[in-house]
Design a protein around this motif. Structure first.
Motif, PDB file in Angstrom:
ATOM      1  N   ARG A   1     -49.695 -13.410   3.989  1.00  0.00           N
ATOM      2  CA  ARG A   1     -49.217 -12.346   3.078  1.00  0.00           C
ATOM      3  C   ARG A   1     -50.737 -12.313   2.241  1.00  0.00           C
ATOM      4  NH1 ARG A   1     -45.759  -9.379   0.253  1.00  0.00           N
ATOM      5  NH2 ARG A   1     -44.444  -9.672   1.890  1.00  0.00           N
TER       6      ARG A   1
ATOM      7  N   TYR B   1     -45.895  -5.827  -3.326  1.00  0.00           N
ATOM      8  CA  TYR B   1     -46.132  -4.605  -2.666  1.00  0.00           C
ATOM      9  C   TYR B   1     -45.028  -4.365  -1.859  1.00  0.00           C
ATOM     10  CZ  TYR B   1     -50.956  -3.979  -4.136  1.00  0.00           C
ATOM     11  OH  TYR B   1     -52.014  -3.780  -5.223  1.00  0.00           O
ATOM     12  N   ASP B   2     -44.107  -5.358  -1.513  1.00  0.00           N
ATOM     13  CA  ASP B   2     -42.833  -5.022  -0.617  1.00  0.00           C
ATOM     14  C   ASP B   2     -42.144  -6.388  -0.827  1.00  0.00           C
ATOM     15  OD1 ASP B   2     -44.468  -6.957   0.778  1.00  0.00           O
ATOM     16  OD2 ASP B   2     -43.906  -6.287   2.603  1.00  0.00           O
ATOM     17  N   ASP B   3     -40.975  -6.252  -0.318  1.00  0.00           N
ATOM     18  CA  ASP B   3     -40.009  -7.360  -0.238  1.00  0.00           C
ATOM     19  C   ASP B   3     -40.746  -8.599   0.335  1.00  0.00           C
ATOM     20  OD1 ASP B   3     -38.040  -5.750  -1.419  1.00  0.00           O
ATOM     21  OD2 ASP B   3     -37.311  -5.252   0.476  1.00  0.00           O
TER      22      ASP B   3
ATOM     23  N   ASN C   1     -51.555  -4.263   7.666  1.00  0.00           N
ATOM     24  CA  ASN C   1     -51.434  -3.490   6.478  1.00  0.00           C
ATOM     25  C   ASN C   1     -52.194  -4.095   5.309  1.00  0.00           C
ATOM     26  OD1 ASN C   1     -49.445  -5.056   5.319  1.00  0.00           O
ATOM     27  ND2 ASN C   1     -47.748  -4.221   6.511  1.00  0.00           N
TER      28      ASN C   1
ATOM     29  N   ARG D   1     -50.035  -7.427   4.258  1.00  0.00           N
ATOM     30  CA  ARG D   1     -49.603  -8.387   5.217  1.00  0.00           C
ATOM     31  C   ARG D   1     -50.234  -8.176   6.629  1.00  0.00           C
ATOM     32  NH1 ARG D   1     -44.839  -7.649   4.247  1.00  0.00           N
ATOM     33  NH2 ARG D   1     -44.314  -6.790   6.440  1.00  0.00           N
TER      34      ARG D   1
ATOM     35  N   ARG E   1     -31.483  -8.803  -4.189  1.00  0.00           N
ATOM     36  CA  ARG E   1     -32.803  -9.585  -3.854  1.00  0.00           C
ATOM     37  C   ARG E   1     -32.651 -10.710  -4.667  1.00  0.00           C
ATOM     38  NH1 ARG E   1     -34.416  -4.036  -4.474  1.00  0.00           N
ATOM     39  NH2 ARG E   1     -35.645  -3.301  -2.592  1.00  0.00           N
TER      40      ARG E   1
END
Length: 205
Positions: free
Chosen positions: A113, A118-120, A84, A87, A183
């Protein structure tokens, strides 16, 4: 000596099998075969005759009352590659428990990465290792508890996310969904932590 009459009728009379209709069913019983091969009824045997084990009727093709069809079982293991905007990598998943009220799944993978935030995950680009644990438990007929632990590590940094979810079916088309997540990011040793929660009432149309 010739017998007067219609040749077609004489042919049918000489061979009664031709009078049977064609069978287009998927379960032709062939009742006359099964009756001929079946053991005689108990009352027809003589008392002095020694008892012999009853013969099992011959199961002829198509004599079953139905044909059992079932979809092939889904594999417990899964492998795949993905890419994507932030990653690329590969992953391997295993469903340890999937049938019944308790479900347990594991997932491991390695990737690279491309972009952080952009995400976790960790807050820098580079090679990473990822792992995930999913646990689900059905509570009664209306509720389900789900817990997920996700870990990503690379370049000395580690990101951990733990989330729990409880879904309760209130009515046939209404569901109460609660979610809580924590998180934690080591971020080079300093570390940061955040939490969020949500409660939603969802209706299915």
């Amino acid at each position: 000596m010739p017998v007067p009459g219609d040749p077609t009728l004489m042919a049918l009379a000489s061979d009664p099998a031709q009078m049977r209709l064609y069978c287009f069913s998927t379960r032709c019983g062939d009742e006359e075969w099964r009756l001929a091969l079946a053991p005689p009824p108990p009352q027809a045997r003589e008392l002095a005759e020694p008892q012999r084990p009853a013969r099992r009727p011959l199961r002829l093709p198509g004599s079953q009352r139905y044909i059992g069809l079932s979809a092939p079982a889904a594999a417990r293991e899964s492998r795949g590659a993905y890419s994507n905007d932030f990653r690329i990598g590969t992953r391997y998943g295993l469903q340890v428990l999937r049938d019944g009220p308790t479900q347990l799944g594991l997932q491991f993978g390695a990737g690279y990465r491309l972009a952080p935030l952009y995400d976790d995950g960790i807050n820098r680009p580079g090679a990473v290792m990822r792992g995930e644990l999913n646990f689900g438990q059905k509570i009664g007929d209306r509720a389900r508890w789900t817990q997920r632990v996700f870990v990503e590590s690379g370049h000395g940094d580690t990101f951990v996310k733990q989330s729990v979810r409880l879904d309760v079916a209130l009515w046939p088309d209404w569901t109460l969904e609660t979610d809580f997540a924590i998180r934690h990011d080591s971020d080079g040793g300093g570390g940061s932590e955040s939490a969020e929660s949500s409660i939603e009432l969802r209706r299915r149309f």
